[in-house]
Design a protein around this motif. Structure first.
Motif, PDB file in Angstrom:
ATOM      1  N   ILE A 164       0.878  -1.169   0.000  1.00  0.00           N
ATOM      2  CA  ILE A 164       0.000   0.000   0.000  1.00  0.00           C
ATOM      3  C   ILE A 164       0.913   1.216   0.000  1.00  0.00           C
ATOM      4  O   ILE A 164       1.809   1.324   0.839  1.00  0.00           O
ATOM      5  CB  ILE A 164      -0.937   0.046   1.224  1.00  0.00           C
ATOM      6  N   ARG A 165       0.688   2.109  -0.943  1.00  0.00           N
ATOM      7  CA  ARG A 165       1.530   3.300  -1.069  1.00  0.00           C
ATOM      8  C   ARG A 165       0.655   4.537  -0.922  1.00  0.00           C
ATOM      9  O   ARG A 165      -0.446   4.608  -1.474  1.00  0.00           O
ATOM     10  CB  ARG A 165       2.259   3.312  -2.412  1.00  0.00           C
ATOM     11  N   MET A 166       1.180   5.520  -0.163  1.00  0.00           N
ATOM     12  CA  MET A 166       0.446   6.771   0.022  1.00  0.00           C
ATOM     13  C   MET A 166       1.426   7.898   0.287  1.00  0.00           C
ATOM     14  O   MET A 166       2.549   7.670   0.761  1.00  0.00           O
ATOM     15  CB  MET A 166      -0.562   6.646   1.167  1.00  0.00           C
ATOM     16  N   PRO A 167       1.035   9.146  -0.014  1.00  0.00           N
ATOM     17  CA  PRO A 167       1.907  10.299   0.244  1.00  0.00           C
ATOM     18  C   PRO A 167       2.003  10.589   1.740  1.00  0.00           C
ATOM     19  O   PRO A 167       1.097  10.263   2.514  1.00  0.00           O
ATOM     20  CB  PRO A 167       1.208  11.454  -0.483  1.00  0.00           C
ATOM     21  N   ASP A 168       3.120  11.240   2.142  1.00  0.00           N
ATOM     22  CA  ASP A 168       3.212  11.772   3.498  1.00  0.00           C
ATOM     23  C   ASP A 168       2.807  13.233   3.484  1.00  0.00           C
ATOM     24  O   ASP A 168       2.285  13.749   2.476  1.00  0.00           O
ATOM     25  CB  ASP A 168       4.623  11.561   4.070  1.00  0.00           C
ATOM     26  N   SER A 169       3.061  13.963   4.575  1.00  0.00           N
ATOM     27  CA  SER A 169       2.628  15.352   4.679  1.00  0.00           C
ATOM     28  C   SER A 169       3.359  16.273   3.711  1.00  0.00           C
ATOM     29  O   SER A 169       2.897  17.375   3.426  1.00  0.00           O
ATOM     30  CB  SER A 169       2.833  15.855   6.108  1.00  0.00           C
ATOM     31  N   LYS A 170       4.497  15.807   3.174  1.00  0.00           N
ATOM     32  CA  LYS A 170       5.259  16.604   2.211  1.00  0.00           C
ATOM     33  C   LYS A 170       5.034  16.139   0.771  1.00  0.00           C
ATOM     34  O   LYS A 170       5.699  16.615  -0.153  1.00  0.00           O
ATOM     35  CB  LYS A 170       6.740  16.553   2.560  1.00  0.00           C
ATOM     36  N   GLY A 171       4.123  15.182   0.597  1.00  0.00           N
ATOM     37  CA  GLY A 171       3.789  14.706  -0.735  1.00  0.00           C
ATOM     38  C   GLY A 171       4.641  13.560  -1.225  1.00  0.00           C
ATOM     39  O   GLY A 171       4.489  13.130  -2.379  1.00  0.00           O
ATOM     40  N   LYS A 172       5.508  13.019  -0.386  1.00  0.00           N
ATOM     41  CA  LYS A 172       6.366  11.911  -0.798  1.00  0.00           C
ATOM     42  C   LYS A 172       5.613  10.594  -0.639  1.00  0.00           C
ATOM     43  O   LYS A 172       5.161  10.245   0.454  1.00  0.00           O
ATOM     44  CB  LYS A 172       7.645  11.881   0.028  1.00  0.00           C
ATOM     45  N   THR A 173       5.493   9.849  -1.744  1.00  0.00           N
ATOM     46  CA  THR A 173       4.761   8.588  -1.730  1.00  0.00           C
ATOM     47  C   THR A 173       5.698   7.436  -1.400  1.00  0.00           C
ATOM     48  O   THR A 173       6.738   7.266  -2.045  1.00  0.00           O
ATOM     49  CB  THR A 173       4.077   8.333  -3.086  1.00  0.00           C
ATOM     50  N   GLU A 174       5.312   6.656  -0.384  1.00  0.00           N
ATOM     51  CA  GLU A 174       6.116   5.516   0.051  1.00  0.00           C
ATOM     52  C   GLU A 174       5.201   4.370   0.468  1.00  0.00           C
ATOM     53  O   GLU A 174       3.997   4.552   0.643  1.00  0.00           O
ATOM     54  CB  GLU A 174       7.007   5.912   1.242  1.00  0.00           C
ATOM     55  N   SER A 175       5.804   3.199   0.660  1.00  0.00           N
ATOM     56  CA  SER A 175       5.049   2.042   1.121  1.00  0.00           C
ATOM     57  C   SER A 175       4.758   2.155   2.606  1.00  0.00           C
ATOM     58  O   SER A 175       5.609   2.590   3.390  1.00  0.00           O
ATOM     59  CB  SER A 175       5.850   0.766   0.853  1.00  0.00           C
ATOM     60  N   ILE A 176       3.548   1.759   3.017  1.00  0.00           N
ATOM     61  CA  ILE A 176       3.171   1.826   4.427  1.00  0.00           C
ATOM     62  C   ILE A 176       2.866   0.442   5.002  1.00  0.00           C
ATOM     63  O   ILE A 176       2.274   0.327   6.087  1.00  0.00           O
ATOM     64  CB  ILE A 176       1.973   2.767   4.655  1.00  0.00           C
ATOM     65  N   VAL A 177       3.262  -0.627   4.296  1.00  0.00           N
ATOM     66  CA  VAL A 177       3.083  -1.982   4.810  1.00  0.00           C
ATOM     67  C   VAL A 177       4.367  -2.776   4.585  1.00  0.00           C
ATOM     68  O   VAL A 177       5.198  -2.423   3.746  1.00  0.00           O
ATOM     69  CB  VAL A 177       1.900  -2.712   4.142  1.00  0.00           C
ATOM     70  N   LEU A 178       4.513  -3.868   5.333  1.00  0.00           N
ATOM     71  CA  LEU A 178       5.659  -4.756   5.150  1.00  0.00           C
ATOM     72  C   LEU A 178       5.305  -5.823   4.124  1.00  0.00           C
ATOM     73  O   LEU A 178       4.216  -6.408   4.164  1.00  0.00           O
ATOM     74  CB  LEU A 178       6.046  -5.413   6.473  1.00  0.00           C
ATOM     75  N   GLY A 179       6.236  -6.061   3.207  1.00  0.00           N
ATOM     76  CA  GLY A 179       5.992  -7.068   2.182  1.00  0.00           C
ATOM     77  C   GLY A 179       7.253  -7.387   1.420  1.00  0.00           C
ATOM     78  O   GLY A 179       8.324  -6.820   1.678  1.00  0.00           O
ATOM     79  N   PHE A 180       7.137  -8.299   0.472  1.00  0.00           N
ATOM     80  CA  PHE A 180       8.264  -8.758  -0.326  1.00  0.00           C
ATOM     81  C   PHE A 180       8.003  -8.531  -1.810  1.00  0.00           C
ATOM     82  O   PHE A 180       6.869  -8.304  -2.231  1.00  0.00           O
ATOM     83  CB  PHE A 180       8.508 -10.256  -0.092  1.00  0.00           C
ATOM     84  N   ASP A 181       9.073  -8.656  -2.583  1.00  0.00           N
ATOM     85  CA  ASP A 181       8.975  -8.480  -4.035  1.00  0.00           C
ATOM     86  C   ASP A 181       8.977  -9.797  -4.796  1.00  0.00           C
ATOM     87  O   ASP A 181       8.846  -9.798  -6.025  1.00  0.00           O
ATOM     88  CB  ASP A 181      10.129  -7.605  -4.541  1.00  0.00           C
ATOM     89  N   THR A 182       9.151 -10.924  -4.085  1.00  0.00           N
ATOM     90  CA  THR A 182       9.179 -12.223  -4.755  1.00  0.00           C
ATOM     91  C   THR A 182       8.342 -13.244  -3.995  1.00  0.00           C
ATOM     92  O   THR A 182       8.204 -13.163  -2.762  1.00  0.00           O
ATOM     93  CB  THR A 182      10.611 -12.779  -4.880  1.00  0.00           C
TER      94      THR A 182
END
Length: 351
Positions: free
Chosen positions: A41-59
């Motif tokens: 799940i990706r969402m912006p922070d208060s400065k508009g920077k979008t990052e992942s907010i959950v723990l997960g893997f890519d494979t």
């Protein structure tokens, strides 16, 4: 709203697909056909920077080798079942034991390990995915053929909803939840110790040494379990309360929700400004603060560590089959199991 899909990997010569939902506010949710996993799940922070907010893997291999239920739907029954057995209508059912002498989160090969059928949902105001799985009679020791449907939807109001349905041809047990680990700092750059949690909950369940409910319902007043006005996770981790110490210093407890008109569950990170408000029709939420996360793997380049994520598992009360004063998780053929949990994402700019 559109749904994008791609091949995420392969298990036993079967493709695992990912589906990404994206709204017009910059919120993205990615989920997999393997385990109904919410992988990102990706969402912006208060400065508009979008990052992942959950723990997960890519494979897929990482999910198979390391995952402590990251983002997965767990079942048939979430939590622990004492002794790995239960009785229904005077018949005893023995389940697979995957945590010592007890049964945990659906067993050795629970819903989190299954490949689900998926159907994308594309509407003008929302997008989503409907997942279905048939759990056959005797799977992990449970009676009855259980048909399960889990639907994820995201809308342009920054609301993400998980809806569960289940039907059976024989009396059985059902108590589903999603096991996403949240970290609102963004890309897991900090632990969740300074996240602020607020719960509309006056009572929680006492646990024994196996982390099973004793049956006692305790009042939160004057304890680190009183989140009614909100406080940080660190308070429980540093507490000398025996219940905090018992679970590895932190929380791994079911809280009974008061079901007031206020937001039932809120999680807020003051540094990033990110906030999640959660409403559910379920009687409880299990708050788990990652006390048992180990350091022997990485999460998208970040070393795993204790308290790197917090799970807010909305569900029925664990091990209710052994406590008659708990709400029952029995399901009969003439009933339909239904549960809904809604997540509202927001950002505060006063950081």
């Amino acid at each position: 709203m559109k749904v994008s899909t791609k091949v995420f990997g392969e298990i036993n010569n079967q493709e695992v697909h990912s589906y990404t939902l994206k709204n017009n506010k910059g919120i993205e949710v990615t989920c997999l056909t393997y385990g109904c996993i919410i992988s990102d799940i990706r969402m912006p922070d208060s400065k508009g920077k979008t990052e992942s907010i959950v723990l997960g893997f890519d494979t897929i291999k990482e999910y198979q080798d390391y995952s402590p239920y990251f983002g997965a739907v767990v079942g048939r029954v979430a939590g622990r079942i004492k002794g790995g057995s239960f009785q229904l209508d005077n018949q005893t059912y023995d389940l697979n034991k995957n945590e010592g002498k007890n049964h945990l989160h659906g067993g050795l090969d629970g819903f989190d390990h299954k490949l689900w059928e998926a159907t994308p949902i594309e509407k003008e105001d929302c997008s989503g995915v409907e997942f279905t799985y048939l759990s056959k009679d005797g799977e992990e020791g449970y009676p009855g053929n259980l048909l399960v449907k889990v639907t994820y939807t995201l809308n342009n109001n920054d609301e993400f909803t998980i809806s569960y349905e289940g039907s059976t041809d024989q009396k059985t047990l059902v108590n589903l939840t999603n096991h996403t680990y949240f970290n609102l700092s963004g890309d897991a750059k900090r632990t969740v110790l300074d996240h602020i949690l607020k719960l509309q909950s006056s009572e929680f369940l006492e646990l024994d040494n196996d982390l099973l409910p004793t049956g006692e319902i305790l009042n939160v007043a004057d304890t680190p379990f009183d989140f009614r006005k909100g406080h940080n996770i660190r308070e429980g981790v540093e507490s000398d309360n025996l219940q905090n110490i018992l679970v590895g210093r932190g929380y791994d407890h079911p809280f009974l929700l008061d079901h007031t008109k206020e937001q039932q569950i809120s999680l807020y990170d003051p540094l990033s400004g990110r906030k999640i408000d959660i409403d559910t029709d379920q009687p409880a939420v299990v708050v788990y603060t990652g006390n048992q996360l180990t350091e022997d793997f990485e999460i998208r380049g970040s070393a795993s560590q204790k308290y790197l994520g917090i799970c807010l598992e909305t569900q029925g009360l664990p091990d209710s089959v052994h406590h008659k004063h708990f709400p029952s998780c029995e399901l009969t053929p003439n009933e339909t199991y239904k549960a809904v949990t809604k997540y509202k994402f927001s950002v505060y700019n006063n950081v």
